[in-house]
Design an enzyme around this catalytic site. Structure first.
Site, PDB file in Angstrom:
ATOM      1  N   LYS A   1      -7.484  -0.490  11.382  1.00 24.17           N
ATOM      2  CA  LYS A   1      -6.820  -1.209  10.189  1.00 24.17           C
ATOM      3  C   LYS A   1      -5.594  -0.338   9.786  1.00 24.17           C
ATOM      4  O   LYS A   1      -4.434  -0.830   9.294  1.00 24.17           O
ATOM      5  CB  LYS A   1      -7.842  -1.009   8.813  1.00 24.17           C
ATOM      6  CG  LYS A   1      -7.305  -1.663   7.576  1.00 24.17           C
ATOM      7  CD  LYS A   1      -6.631  -0.464   6.733  1.00 24.17           C
ATOM      8  CE  LYS A   1      -6.083  -1.367   5.428  1.00 24.17           C
ATOM      9  NZ  LYS A   1      -5.384  -0.539   4.548  1.00 24.17           N
TER      10      LYS A   1
ATOM     11  N   GLU B   1       0.953  -1.355  -0.011  1.00 26.05           N
ATOM     12  CA  GLU B   1       0.208  -0.044  -0.188  1.00 26.05           C
ATOM     13  C   GLU B   1       0.984   1.317  -0.045  1.00 26.05           C
ATOM     14  O   GLU B   1       1.797   1.379   0.855  1.00 26.05           O
ATOM     15  CB  GLU B   1      -0.944  -0.039   1.326  1.00 26.05           C
ATOM     16  CG  GLU B   1      -1.877   0.950   1.066  1.00 26.05           C
ATOM     17  CD  GLU B   1      -2.988   1.178   2.400  1.00 26.05           C
ATOM     18  OE1 GLU B   1      -3.173  -0.127   2.868  1.00 26.05           O
ATOM     19  OE2 GLU B   1      -3.382   2.019   2.659  1.00 26.05           O
TER      20      GLU B   1
ATOM     21  N   ASP C   1       3.876 -13.975  11.631  1.00 27.59           N
ATOM     22  CA  ASP C   1       2.776 -14.420  11.123  1.00 27.59           C
ATOM     23  C   ASP C   1       1.492 -13.262  11.497  1.00 27.59           C
ATOM     24  O   ASP C   1       1.163 -13.107  12.546  1.00 27.59           O
ATOM     25  CB  ASP C   1       2.004 -15.792  12.092  1.00 27.59           C
ATOM     26  CG  ASP C   1       0.861 -16.371  11.662  1.00 27.59           C
ATOM     27  OD1 ASP C   1       0.291 -15.566  10.822  1.00 27.59           O
ATOM     28  OD2 ASP C   1       0.607 -17.519  12.077  1.00 27.59           O
TER      29      ASP C   1
ATOM     30  N   HIS D   1      -2.671  10.234  -1.536  1.00 29.82           N
ATOM     31  CA  HIS D   1      -3.076   8.721  -1.948  1.00 29.82           C
ATOM     32  C   HIS D   1      -3.083   8.906  -3.523  1.00 29.82           C
ATOM     33  O   HIS D   1      -2.710   7.999  -3.975  1.00 29.82           O
ATOM     34  CB  HIS D   1      -4.253   8.491  -1.329  1.00 29.82           C
ATOM     35  CG  HIS D   1      -4.231   7.682  -0.008  1.00 29.82           C
ATOM     36  ND1 HIS D   1      -4.474   6.093   0.018  1.00 29.82           N
ATOM     37  CD2 HIS D   1      -3.808   7.734   1.187  1.00 29.82           C
ATOM     38  CE1 HIS D   1      -4.044   5.638   1.046  1.00 29.82           C
ATOM     39  NE2 HIS D   1      -3.640   6.585   1.610  1.00 29.82           N
TER      40      HIS D   1
HETATM   41  P1  NAD Z   1       9.042 -22.925  15.696  1.00 27.75           P
HETATM   42  O1  NAD Z   1       8.609 -24.429  16.336  1.00 27.75           O
HETATM   43  O2  NAD Z   1       9.631 -23.091  14.452  1.00 27.75           O
HETATM   44  O3  NAD Z   1      10.193 -22.717  16.627  1.00 27.75           O
HETATM   45  C1  NAD Z   1      10.533 -22.298  18.083  1.00 27.75           C
HETATM   46  C2  NAD Z   1      11.635 -23.244  18.565  1.00 27.75           C
HETATM   47  O4  NAD Z   1      12.651 -22.540  18.466  1.00 27.75           O
HETATM   48  C3  NAD Z   1      11.489 -23.515  20.280  1.00 27.75           C
HETATM   49  O5  NAD Z   1      10.574 -24.511  20.463  1.00 27.75           O
HETATM   50  C4  NAD Z   1      12.943 -23.872  20.431  1.00 27.75           C
HETATM   51  O6  NAD Z   1      13.181 -25.124  20.240  1.00 27.75           O
HETATM   52  C5  NAD Z   1      13.789 -22.956  19.250  1.00 27.75           C
HETATM   53  N1  NAD Z   1      14.490 -21.896  19.869  1.00 27.75           N
HETATM   54  C6  NAD Z   1      15.626 -21.518  19.465  1.00 27.75           C
HETATM   55  N2  NAD Z   1      16.147 -20.380  20.191  1.00 27.75           N
HETATM   56  C7  NAD Z   1      14.866 -19.919  21.089  1.00 27.75           C
HETATM   57  C8  NAD Z   1      14.689 -18.817  21.849  1.00 27.75           C
HETATM   58  N3  NAD Z   1      15.654 -17.934  22.078  1.00 27.75           N
HETATM   59  N4  NAD Z   1      13.614 -18.635  22.285  1.00 27.75           N
HETATM   60  C9  NAD Z   1      12.437 -19.601  22.082  1.00 27.75           C
HETATM   61  N5  NAD Z   1      12.955 -20.459  21.343  1.00 27.75           N
HETATM   62  C10 NAD Z   1      13.977 -20.796  20.972  1.00 27.75           C
HETATM   63  O7  NAD Z   1       8.135 -21.699  15.965  1.00 27.75           O
HETATM   64  P2  NAD Z   1       6.963 -21.399  16.851  1.00 27.75           P
HETATM   65  O8  NAD Z   1       7.216 -19.945  17.286  1.00 27.75           O
HETATM   66  O9  NAD Z   1       6.720 -22.142  18.140  1.00 27.75           O
HETATM   67  O10 NAD Z   1       5.575 -21.357  15.915  1.00 27.75           O
HETATM   68  C11 NAD Z   1       5.539 -20.098  15.076  1.00 27.75           C
HETATM   69  C12 NAD Z   1       4.883 -20.949  13.733  1.00 27.75           C
HETATM   70  O11 NAD Z   1       3.753 -21.572  13.955  1.00 27.75           O
HETATM   71  C13 NAD Z   1       4.678 -19.717  12.758  1.00 27.75           C
HETATM   72  O12 NAD Z   1       4.974 -20.050  11.412  1.00 27.75           O
HETATM   73  C14 NAD Z   1       3.153 -19.863  12.740  1.00 27.75           C
HETATM   74  O13 NAD Z   1       2.600 -19.238  11.701  1.00 27.75           O
HETATM   75  C15 NAD Z   1       2.675 -21.047  12.996  1.00 27.75           C
HETATM   76  N6  NAD Z   1       1.205 -21.490  13.857  1.00 27.75           N
HETATM   77  C16 NAD Z   1       0.562 -20.397  14.015  1.00 27.75           C
HETATM   78  C17 NAD Z   1      -0.760 -20.809  14.786  1.00 27.75           C
HETATM   79  C18 NAD Z   1      -1.551 -19.862  15.160  1.00 27.75           C
HETATM   80  O14 NAD Z   1      -1.243 -18.553  15.158  1.00 27.75           O
HETATM   81  N7  NAD Z   1      -2.901 -20.123  15.467  1.00 27.75           N
HETATM   82  C19 NAD Z   1      -0.962 -22.300  14.661  1.00 27.75           C
HETATM   83  C20 NAD Z   1      -0.170 -23.219  14.270  1.00 27.75           C
HETATM   84  C21 NAD Z   1       1.250 -22.818  13.738  1.00 27.75           C
END
Ligand code: NAD
Length: 401
Positions: free
Chosen positions: A239, A55, A255, A353
């Site tokens: 928004k 945008e 996300d 705009h």
């Molecule tokens: P992830 O599982 O990819 O990574 C997190 C992992 O990184 C941790 O479990 C840990 O093992 C590691 N890690 C390394 N250094 C770390 C630090 N300093 N702090 C914390 N962890 C560290 O990612 P996530 O954050 O658990 O999940 C994010 C993803 O899940 C996004 O892609 C999102 O789109 C997706 N998701 C979202 C939803 C929702 O929002 N409803 C549902 C399901 C999945």
């Protein structure tokens, strides 16, 4: 920025191979502009803020706003510990209060079980920290006990981490209560993970050709109150805030659907959808603004490190924690809101705009290279900013007037 990073961004940020590792059934890539917002001072530190957005005007508006806040020292921000909420839906219980008491009595065991799944997050000082209970009696599927697992995810967004923990503790909860677990999933209303930002703009800086600063301050406050009182206005007001925040969320590989869901659910937390910001005037007549919203952002996990452009966005910010990223995003949201309200309460937003809109129309009509600006300018000069006119100009071989 290193030469390799410049090349990565210029090439669209993502190779076909990398795209195929992110999601399924990939047939191509879809690029968006990657820009940098300037002038941000946050907690006395200067930041260059990466923004990915299609945008027009958003990046310019944020940078302009940040400059005015900078005159008074920039933004002051804060954030909660990165605690996410995971939900467990317990059904087929005889008595919700009894089930809650049973779970409370075994809380330490449940948290220990959740932490058995926490892996490196626990090693970094995070993990399961508590339980909350919500009773929803008399639903169409019977009485429901909703158990919230509070889980410190450190520098991750945390969805995967908390969902794994929930799936792991669900059988134990069934054994403790005799009930049946249905859903086990995080809540995107991550209101234990709030970020806030506040700042001041001098009335004098708001003076326009036709209005003294004090008048503009009043008009901005009136616009803010409008959004606080009226959901129709609040939707558009928020928004605009998310124009800024989503752009940072995207540029860092986070996300944005999760952030959007959390922001709007939080805006409706009292059953009345309202503004995410508040604007008021101090005794000196200067304008104060404040924003508060849940921001579940990570600097590890998800696409944050898997998307090369997101990696560059994070490096550009030079941040050290997920909390810091959330605070930057909150400041950007406040800046964007200020810029929008100032424009709406003074000139209206259409003037700026329409200039960008004219450029987009010229592009859509097939203008190339220097022709884009020339056609856009002609549309503006004629006061006829329409696609048909742009096409007619190009078909007529329009180069210059
Ligand atoms: P992830 O599982 O990819 O990574 C997190 C992992 O990184 C941790 O479990 C840990 O093992 C590691 N890690 C390394 N250094 C770390 C630090 N300093 N702090 C914390 N962890 C560290 O990612 P996530 O954050 O658990 O999940 C994010 C993803 O899940 C996004 O892609 C999102 O789109 C997706 N998701 C979202 C939803 C929702 O929002 N409803 C549902 C399901 C999945």
């Amino acid at each position: 920025m290193q030469r390799a990073e410049v090349r990565t961004l210029a090439a669209g940020g993502l190779s076909m191979e990398q795209a195929e590792q992110l999601i399924e059934n990939v047939i191509g890539r879809f690029s968006l502009p990657f820009a940098v917002a300037t002038n941000f001072t946050i907690n006395s530190r200067d930041y260059l803020v990466p923004m990915v957005i299609e945008e027009p005007s958003v990046v310019a508006a944020c940078s302009f706003a940040a400059k005015l806040f900078r005159e008074t020292g920039g933004f002051q921000t804060g954030s909660d510990e990165p605690v996410m909420i995971g939900q467990i839906q317990l059904l087929d219980l005889d008595d919700l209060r009894v089930a809650e008491a049973q779970l409370r009595a075994r809380q330490a065991d449940i948290l220990a079980e959740a932490n058995a799944q926490a892996g490196s997050i626990q090693a970094r000082g995070g993990g399961a920290i508590g339980l909350d209970f919500r009773h929803i009696p008399g639903t169409p599927v019977g009485d429901m006990l909703v158990v919230h697992l509070l889980f410190d995810v450190r520098d991750a967004m945390g969805a995967n981490a908390i969902n794994s923990a929930l799936e792991h503790i669900a059988p134990l909860m069934e054994r403790i209560t005799g009930g049946r677990v249905n859903l086990r999933i995080l809540s995107n209303l991550s209101d234990r993970r709030m970020a806030t930002a506040r700042g001041v703009v001098r009335a004098k800086s708001l003076e326009t050709e036709s209005a003294p600063g004090a008048e503009v301050v009043s008009a901005i406050i009136e616009a803010g109150v409008f959004a606080e009182c009226d959901p129709y206005r609040a939707a558009t007001h928020n928004k605009g805030i998310m124009n800024g925040i989503d752009a940072v969320v995207l540029a860092t590989g986070n996300d944005w659907r999760a952030v959007e869901a959390g922001a709007h659910a939080y805006a409706a937390r009292d059953g009345h959808y309202t503004s995410l910001t508040h604007w008021w005037r101090d005794d000196a007549g200067d304008l104060h603004g404040e924003i508060a919203l849940p921001l579940a952002l990570g600097i590890v996990g998800g696409a944050t490190r898997a998307h090369p452009a997101a990696k560059i966005g994070l490096q550009m910010l030079g941040i050290e924690s997920a909390r810091e990223l959330a605070e930057v995003a909150a400041a950007v949201g406040l800046a964007q809101n200020f810029a929008a309200l100032r424009a709406l309460a003074t000139d209206g937003i259409q003037r700026g705009h329409m200039r960008m809109h004219a450029r987009q129309l010229a592009l859509a009509a097939g203008a190339v290279g220097g022709q884009v600006l020339l056609v856009a300018q002609q549309l503006i000069d004629e006061g006829n900013i329409r696609l048909e006119r742009a096409k007619a100009l190009i078909a007529g071989g329009f180069r210059d007037t």
